[in-house]
Write an enzyme that holds these catalytic residues in place. Structure first.
Site: not given
Ligand code: NDP
Length: 496
Positions: A232, A266
């Site tokens: 997502e 999102c």
């Molecule tokens: P990120 O992609 O930066 O991070 C999401 C999660 O992935 C965090 O827990 C992060 O850890 C973790 N992560 C980072 N790198 C890796 C990796 N290589 N492998 C596995 N996990 C990893 O997203 P954001 O936290 O910045 O969230 C914002 C984004 O989420 C926006 O693009 C938004 O649109 C999207 N979103 C989509 C939704 C949907 O339903 N489609 C709903 C809500 C948000 P850490 O933060 O600890 O680095």
């Protein structure tokens, strides 16, 4: 340790461990050991725990909301309506519906003459250990919310919250423990990106919510292990306002659904296309409403309208998008700057005279901004709305519902609201998921729980014949008869 900061005040509100490889392996081993008994508890046994959790949430509403607000700096109302409200509903929904969605299904045996009279069944078996990786914008909804169906399906779950907002996830673990969830079934892997990446090595299925960029990395890692992954991802939701729309309703909604959660949703309205005859009135109304919004550190219910930018580096992205638009000729009607003073805030911002050369119209901004573009007609609006790598959601505003639906069906997105936005997310029976770069798969509905299962098909033969008619020694006669049968059934009009 990771320090958790309140982005509205800069105060450190907690410290959590950064789990290393050994701790993650231990969490996974505990999850695997606990899973068979959890699955054996059946839907009723699992639902009892989940229903107790729903009651716990209601009994501890203030604590849940305060925890979310403390690590996000979002308004009390944003936390109450979404992180708290959604989760209360979701706990009840999955406790009730899991058994129905995962019940054995019968498939008609008539579908092949070879299987006539046999019993054909599809059944769902939990995958085992599910990894849920969540973002920081809704630390309960998009993280723990996806754990609920995984648990109700009979899996153990490890949740990896964003390092920015881990406290809410830990509170959910405390809740489940107090509500009788067996030890090991639910674990929280606090840590950073490396923890998320490492988690994928331990689980049987990944549910990821986050940015498109990280989503691709998660998909690559899951592909390497050949495990299912559900993504997502980001969005750039378009709003199309037709000339016959209720302009007051559309403008109020535009202001609300672009500024709620400070635009860090999102499915935020991230761009509006308005037909020329109602453009001026729409812009005026939106700008007036947004100008009146109160912003600042939340101090309890009703204190502010727009909260903080949860992840301070996101301020740079928002600022860059607005600056790029202005440099290319856009006009800022209100806002347009980081808010002066303490805390991580960006002013509620309305921008006009925009076009698709600007990042503000093409990239996910994820902040309290609304660019509004005048279009000649709905054809232009549809073309521009679809001119995006994203395909999460969209909305169409018109009094002519048939026309609205016809326009909606031409939009390349996973969900469209007509005369509304975002609300589809709160209906848990309605699948939600993105097209194009916005994701793979859906949450909610039957697919939202079946994705945490392996499908097993059963073919059960009840008759006590000593062999099937197509086996030796009758094979020749039977296959010839079958050939005639197939020709009679399918061959009409296909001669030559
Ligand atoms: P990120 O992609 O930066 O991070 C999401 C999660 O992935 C965090 O827990 C992060 O850890 C973790 N992560 C980072 N790198 C890796 C990796 N290589 N492998 C596995 N996990 C990893 O997203 P954001 O936290 O910045 O969230 C914002 C984004 O989420 C926006 O693009 C938004 O649109 C999207 N979103 C989509 C939704 C949907 O339903 N489609 C709903 C809500 C948000 P850490 O933060 O600890 O680095």
């Amino acid at each position: 340790m990771i320090e958790v900061e309140n982005p509205a005040t800069g105060e450190i509100v907690g410290r959590v461990p950064r789990l290393g490889a050994a701790e993650l392996a231990e969490l996974a081993a505990r999850g695997r050991a606990a899973q068979p008994d959890w699955a054996a508890a059946g839907f009723a046994g699992r639902a009892a725990v989940i229903r107790r959790a729903q009651k716990w949430m209601l009994d501890h509403a203030d604590r849940v909301i305060e925890t979310v607000v403390s690590e996000t700096g979002k308004t009390w109302e944003d936390a109450q309506l979404t992180d708290f409200g959604y989760t209360v509903v979701a706990l009840g929904f999955w406790a009730k519906q899991a058994a129905r969605y995962l019940a054995d299904e019968r498939v008609p045996s008539r579908q092949s003459p070879l299987t006539l009279g046999k019993r054909l069944v599809v059944r769902y078996e939990p995958v085992g250990l599910v990894g849920v990786i969540g973002p920081w914008n809704f630390p309960i909804v998009n993280s723990f919310g996806d754990c609920i169906p995984a648990l109700m399906a009979g899996n153990s779950v490890i949740l990896k919250p964003s390092e920015v907002t881990p406290l809410s996830a830990l509170l959910m673990a405390e809740m489940l423990g107090e509500c009788g969830l067996p030890a090991g079934v639910f674990g929280v892997a606090t840590g950073d990106a490396a923890t998320g990446a490492a988690l994928i090595d331990h689980v049987d299925c990944v549910m990821f919510t986050g940015s498109t960029r990280t989503g691709r990395a998660v998909a690559r890692a899951a592909a390497e292990r050949l495990i299912p992954c559900h993504l997502e991802l980001g969005g750039k939701d378009a709003m199309i306002v037709c000339a016959d729309a209720d302009v007051a309703r559309a403008a109020n909604a535009a202001a609300y659904y672009s500024m709620n959660n400070a635009g860090q949703v999102c499915i935020s309205i991230e761009r509006a296309y308005v037909e020329a005859p109602v453009y001026d009135e729409f812009v005026q109304r939106v700008a007036d409403t947004v100008r009146g919004l109160r912003q600042g550190p939340p101090e309890g219910a009703g204190s502010v309208d727009v909260g903080a930018i949860i992840f301070p580096p996101q301020l740079d992205v928002v600022d860059e998008h607005v600056r790029d638009a202005v440099a290319k000729g856009a006009r800022v009607l209100t806002g347009g700057h980081r808010r002066a003073g303490a805390g991580s805030f960006y002013e509620p911002t309305v921008v006009v005279d925009v076009d698709h050369s600007m990042e503000l119209m093409r990239e996910e901004t994820f902040g309290p901004t609304l660019p509004i573009m005048k279009v000649a007609d709905t054809e232009e609006a549809i073309r521009l709305a679809n001119d995006s790598p994203y395909g999460l959601q969209a909305s169409v505003w018109t009094r002519d519902l048939a026309r609205g639906e016809a326009l909606a069906r031409r939009l390349e997105v996973g969900a469209v609201c007509i005369n509304d936005a975002q609300l589809n997310y709160s209906v848990l029976g309605l699948p939600m998921g993105g097209w194009k770069d916005s994701g793979i798969g859906t949450r909610h509905g039957a697919g939202g729980i079946r994705k945490y299962c392996r499908t097993q098909s059963l073919l059960i033969t009840r008759f006590a014949l000593d062999r099937e008619p197509f086996m030796f020694p009758y094979r020749r006669a039977t296959t010839r008869a079958l050939g005639l049968f197939f020709r009679a059934l399918y061959g009409r009009g296909r001669r030559g």
